[in-house]
Scaffold this motif. Structure first.
Motif, PDB file in Angstrom:
ATOM      1  N   LYS A   1       0.822  -1.223   0.000  1.00 38.48           N
ATOM      2  CA  LYS A   1       0.000   0.000   0.000  1.00 38.48           C
ATOM      3  C   LYS A   1       0.853   1.269   0.000  1.00 38.48           C
ATOM      4  CE  LYS A   1      -4.063  -2.152   2.057  1.00 38.48           C
ATOM      5  NZ  LYS A   1      -4.886  -2.358   3.256  1.00 38.48           N
ATOM      6  N   ILE A   2       1.976   1.238   0.699  1.00 38.94           N
ATOM      7  CA  ILE A   2       2.859   2.410   0.701  1.00 38.94           C
ATOM      8  C   ILE A   2       3.489   2.601  -0.677  1.00 38.94           C
ATOM      9  CG2 ILE A   2       5.052   3.304   1.584  1.00 38.94           C
ATOM     10  CD1 ILE A   2       4.256   2.400   4.341  1.00 38.94           C
ATOM     11  N   GLU A   3       3.866   1.497  -1.323  1.00 39.90           N
ATOM     12  CA  GLU A   3       4.423   1.600  -2.679  1.00 39.90           C
ATOM     13  C   GLU A   3       3.410   2.207  -3.647  1.00 39.90           C
ATOM     14  OE1 GLU A   3       5.791  -2.261  -3.807  1.00 39.90           O
ATOM     15  OE2 GLU A   3       7.678  -2.076  -2.696  1.00 39.90           O
ATOM     16  N   ARG A   4       2.141   1.811  -3.484  1.00 40.68           N
ATOM     17  CA  ARG A   4       1.094   2.368  -4.340  1.00 40.68           C
ATOM     18  C   ARG A   4       0.886   3.857  -4.051  1.00 40.68           C
ATOM     19  NH1 ARG A   4      -4.092  -0.984  -3.700  1.00 40.68           N
ATOM     20  NH2 ARG A   4      -2.993  -2.312  -2.232  1.00 40.68           N
ATOM     21  N   ALA A   5       1.034   4.236  -2.786  1.00 47.03           N
ATOM     22  CA  ALA A   5       0.881   5.645  -2.409  1.00 47.03           C
ATOM     23  C   ALA A   5       1.929   6.513  -3.090  1.00 47.03           C
ATOM     24  CB  ALA A   5       0.982   5.790  -0.889  1.00 47.03           C
ATOM     25  N   PHE A   6       3.159   6.012  -3.185  1.00 50.80           N
ATOM     26  CA  PHE A   6       4.237   6.793  -3.789  1.00 50.80           C
ATOM     27  C   PHE A   6       4.064   6.961  -5.305  1.00 50.80           C
ATOM     28  CE2 PHE A   6       7.072   5.464  -0.061  1.00 50.80           C
ATOM     29  CZ  PHE A   6       6.808   6.653   0.606  1.00 50.80           C
ATOM     30  N   LYS A   7       3.243   6.100  -5.903  1.00 44.95           N
ATOM     31  CA  LYS A   7       3.008   6.207  -7.343  1.00 44.95           C
ATOM     32  C   LYS A   7       2.260   7.494  -7.705  1.00 44.95           C
ATOM     33  CE  LYS A   7       3.186   1.296  -8.519  1.00 44.95           C
ATOM     34  NZ  LYS A   7       2.431   0.110  -8.961  1.00 44.95           N
ATOM     35  N   VAL A   8       1.610   8.098  -6.704  1.00 40.88           N
ATOM     36  CA  VAL A   8       0.913   9.370  -6.933  1.00 40.88           C
ATOM     37  C   VAL A   8       1.895  10.430  -7.430  1.00 40.88           C
ATOM     38  CG1 VAL A   8      -0.366  11.240  -5.799  1.00 40.88           C
ATOM     39  CG2 VAL A   8      -0.857   8.860  -5.215  1.00 40.88           C
ATOM     40  N   LEU A   9       3.151  10.343  -6.953  1.00 37.77           N
ATOM     41  CA  LEU A   9       4.168  11.332  -7.320  1.00 37.77           C
ATOM     42  C   LEU A   9       4.885  11.000  -8.629  1.00 37.77           C
ATOM     43  CD1 LEU A   9       5.830  12.123  -3.896  1.00 37.77           C
ATOM     44  CD2 LEU A   9       4.586  13.713  -5.336  1.00 37.77           C
ATOM     45  N   LYS A  10       4.607   9.826  -9.198  1.00 34.08           N
ATOM     46  CA  LYS A  10       5.298   9.408 -10.412  1.00 34.08           C
ATOM     47  C   LYS A  10       4.974  10.365 -11.554  1.00 34.08           C
ATOM     48  CE  LYS A  10       6.441   5.256 -13.035  1.00 34.08           C
ATOM     49  NZ  LYS A  10       6.110   3.837 -13.278  1.00 34.08           N
ATOM     50  N   GLY A  11       5.985  10.849 -12.205  1.00 35.17           N
ATOM     51  CA  GLY A  11       5.778  11.747 -13.337  1.00 35.17           C
ATOM     52  C   GLY A  11       5.798  13.216 -12.956  1.00 35.17           C
ATOM     53  N   HIS A  12       5.708  13.505 -11.636  1.00 36.07           N
ATOM     54  CA  HIS A  12       5.763  14.899 -11.206  1.00 36.07           C
ATOM     55  C   HIS A  12       7.216  15.386 -11.187  1.00 36.07           C
ATOM     56  CE1 HIS A  12       1.549  15.587  -9.899  1.00 36.07           C
ATOM     57  NE2 HIS A  12       1.553  14.272  -9.715  1.00 36.07           N
ATOM     58  N   GLY A  13       7.437  16.597 -11.626  1.00 39.79           N
ATOM     59  CA  GLY A  13       8.796  17.130 -11.662  1.00 39.79           C
ATOM     60  C   GLY A  13       9.207  17.787 -10.379  1.00 39.79           C
ATOM     61  N   GLN A  14       8.244  18.120  -9.532  1.00 41.11           N
ATOM     62  CA  GLN A  14       8.589  18.764  -8.276  1.00 41.11           C
ATOM     63  C   GLN A  14       7.590  18.408  -7.180  1.00 41.11           C
ATOM     64  OE1 GLN A  14       8.442  22.982  -8.896  1.00 41.11           O
ATOM     65  NE2 GLN A  14       6.295  22.998  -9.483  1.00 41.11           N
ATOM     66  N   ILE A  15       8.019  18.636  -5.946  1.00 37.60           N
ATOM     67  CA  ILE A  15       7.143  18.386  -4.800  1.00 37.60           C
ATOM     68  C   ILE A  15       6.301  19.643  -4.561  1.00 37.60           C
ATOM     69  CG2 ILE A  15       7.206  18.318  -2.279  1.00 37.60           C
ATOM     70  CD1 ILE A  15       9.174  16.114  -2.407  1.00 37.60           C
ATOM     71  N   THR A  16       5.004  19.463  -4.474  1.00 38.16           N
ATOM     72  CA  THR A  16       4.102  20.570  -4.147  1.00 38.16           C
ATOM     73  C   THR A  16       3.243  20.152  -2.972  1.00 38.16           C
ATOM     74  OG1 THR A  16       2.288  19.807  -5.551  1.00 38.16           O
ATOM     75  CG2 THR A  16       3.975  21.185  -6.603  1.00 38.16           C
ATOM     76  N   GLU A  17       2.601  21.140  -2.360  1.00 35.34           N
ATOM     77  CA  GLU A  17       1.750  20.829  -1.214  1.00 35.34           C
ATOM     78  C   GLU A  17       0.601  19.912  -1.623  1.00 35.34           C
ATOM     79  OE1 GLU A  17      -0.328  23.102   2.573  1.00 35.34           O
ATOM     80  OE2 GLU A  17       0.891  24.205   1.122  1.00 35.34           O
ATOM     81  N   ILE A  18       0.142  20.054  -2.875  1.00 33.86           N
ATOM     82  CA  ILE A  18      -0.994  19.253  -3.344  1.00 33.86           C
ATOM     83  C   ILE A  18      -0.598  17.792  -3.542  1.00 33.86           C
ATOM     84  CG2 ILE A  18      -2.624  18.884  -5.246  1.00 33.86           C
ATOM     85  CD1 ILE A  18      -2.668  21.928  -5.621  1.00 33.86           C
ATOM     86  N   ASN A  19       0.504  17.553  -4.320  1.00 34.97           N
ATOM     87  CA  ASN A  19       0.829  16.142  -4.577  1.00 34.97           C
ATOM     88  C   ASN A  19       1.371  15.428  -3.337  1.00 34.97           C
ATOM     89  OD1 ASN A  19       3.646  16.785  -4.574  1.00 34.97           O
ATOM     90  ND2 ASN A  19       3.608  17.200  -6.773  1.00 34.97           N
ATOM     91  N   VAL A  20       2.017  16.173  -2.431  1.00 35.56           N
ATOM     92  CA  VAL A  20       2.469  15.565  -1.179  1.00 35.56           C
ATOM     93  C   VAL A  20       1.262  15.190  -0.313  1.00 35.56           C
ATOM     94  CG1 VAL A  20       3.579  16.045   1.045  1.00 35.56           C
ATOM     95  CG2 VAL A  20       4.771  16.565  -1.064  1.00 35.56           C
ATOM     96  N   ALA A  21       0.285  16.076  -0.267  1.00 35.16           N
ATOM     97  CA  ALA A  21      -0.924  15.814   0.526  1.00 35.16           C
ATOM     98  C   ALA A  21      -1.646  14.577   0.011  1.00 35.16           C
ATOM     99  CB  ALA A  21      -1.846  17.027   0.483  1.00 35.16           C
TER     100      ALA A  21
END
Length: 449
Positions: free
Chosen positions: A8-28
């Protein structure tokens, strides 16, 4: 262990896949899934909330380096926070005093008596101690008998007195016996109950006050999740124990107790039980556990287990046989038995990075080598020493004797031949250099050459 949480944690990190930077939205979005994964793993709600909040604050405060992706950075931060959540560093046993006294506490059925035997075995074989086991469960004669059986099995003395019904007197007599007979560690196994009650708490408190132990350990079944954490808090409030022991961690796919206990009771996890055998006991290393939870494997523990079974003299003899191409089925069987001593096969493979996920739905028997051993044991001594003798009629006899098929016998012989060829090449430096040159001259060459 922890397969569901890891997935489940591995699947959670897939949300950030393809993003070029960390933002408050994608981290949330990612941490919402991580928090959900932790809660599904039966992690304490407050602990899960504080964990994800801490990760969020640290993630938004860091710039993403060009060499890593936002997903990799968040994984790194989560790893750091998991390590901290579980205690930061391993907590060692203390042995001040002569003898050092280790007092066991916990509910009935938590694995307290079995762990007492495992700990005595660990201290005897890995720490060079001379332990004495003490049976202070005056309510269950079977517990006293169990401890004696374990002591006989391990070659460790057990002190008991079935006539005496006061556990404090039994424990004090055991300490005197230990001092008179040069025992340097005393492990006191106390009574448990099906639930926390005032009588049990008064008794364990009285034993602790009388003995003033070097270490008081709370033993708990990790598969009970939040119940384990709540029970730990109840015991800690009364007896202020020094550390936690999580048993049956090999059967715990969720991990809530391991992740919550340190945060809730502020006491370190010192040991984990990973099986029924007396050597199935591991020191708890927060960093290695975080590695496994995040699917990174645990190569250090794997190497340590291998080193424990490593026999230098035997290895030298085997090396000479390999160089002379004399590696036979007796040696092959010996290597399998060495691997078996290291522990459960699926657990060992799960320590290899990337293998945990691959083995998620694979059913590997505890005795995965039994068919191989049966085939080899069905061979004559001459056949084991000289595999070239294995013709069709001999294979048929071996298959019948081992309860397998000729195809399975042929498959094992092929695996053996492949292993022997590889060992010969690896043991011959000239052959190794020749093979590397051939690979280098192949179209495209070797990677990096």
């Amino acid at each position: 262990m922890f397969e569901n949480l890891t997935d489940k944690i591995e699947r959670a990190f897939k949300v950030l896949k393809g993003h070029g930077q960390i933002t408050e939205i994608n981290v949330a979005e990612t941490l919402k899934e991580v928090r959900r994964a932790l809660l599904d793993a039966d992690v304490n709600f407050k602990t899960a909330k504080e964990f994800t909040q801490s990760v969020k604050e640290k993630a938004l405060g860091r710039n993403v380096l060009t060499s890593i992706s936002p997903g990799q950075l968040l994984t790194k931060i989560c790893h750091e926070e998991l390590v901290e959540l579980m205690g930061g560093a391993e907590a060692e046993l203390q042995f001040q005093g002569s003898p050092g006294i280790i007092l066991m506490s916990g509910l009935q059925g938590s694995g307290k008596t079995t762990f007492s035997g495992k700990l005595a075995n660990f201290l005897k074989n890995k720490k060079g101690k001379k332990p004495l086991l003490v049976a202070c469960d005056v309510y269950r004669p079977a517990a006293i008998d169990q401890l004696h059986v374990l002591g006989d099995q391990l070659g460790i003395e057990v002190f008991s007195n079935k006539e005496e019904k006061n556990p404090v007197k039994i424990a004090e007599a055991a300490i005197q016996h230990a001092k008179s007979n040069s025992f340097n560690v005393v492990i006191v196994d106390t009574a448990g109950r099906l639930a926390v009650d005032a009588e049990m708490m008064d008794e364990i408190e009285a034993i602790k006050k009388a003995l003033n132990p070097t270490e008081t350990l709370f033993v708990v079944d990790s598969m009970t999740g939040q119940d384990a954490v709540n029970t730990a808090k109840a015991f800690n409030d009364r007896i202020d124990f020094d550390g936690v022991v999580l048993t049956k961690l090999d059967g715990d796919t969720r991990g809530g107790a391991a992740l919550s206990i340190k945060a809730v009771v502020d006491k370190p996890i010192k040991f984990v039980g990973t099986g029924e055998k007396m050597d199935a006991l591991d020191v708890f290393y927060p960093q290695r556990m975080a590695d496994r939870i995040l699917g990174m494997g645990d190569v250090v523990s794997l190497v340590e287990r291998a080193q424990e079974q490593f026999d230098e003299e035997q290895a030298r003899k085997l090396q000479k046989k390999i160089q002379k191409n004399q590696f036979d089925f007796n040696d092959f069987l010996g290597q399998l038995q060495q691997i078996k001593k290291m522990g459960n096969v699926k657990d060992l493979l799960g320590m290899v990075p990337g293998m945990g996920k691959a083995l998620k739905n694979v059913d590997i028997e505890d005795d995965a080598f039994k068919h191989i051993e049966a085939i080899i044991h069905s061979m004559t001594p001459a056949e084991r020493s000289n595999p070239a003798l294995l013709n069709g009629s001999r294979k048929k006899r071996i298959a019948t004797g081992s309860g397998t098929s000729i195809q399975e016998v042929n498959k094992l012989i092929k695996q053996f031949d492949d292993t022997r060829k590889m060992m010969k090449v690896m043991g011959n430096k000239q052959e190794m250099m020749k093979m590397m040159k051939q690979m280098k001259n192949m179209p495209g060459g070797m990677p990096g050459m």
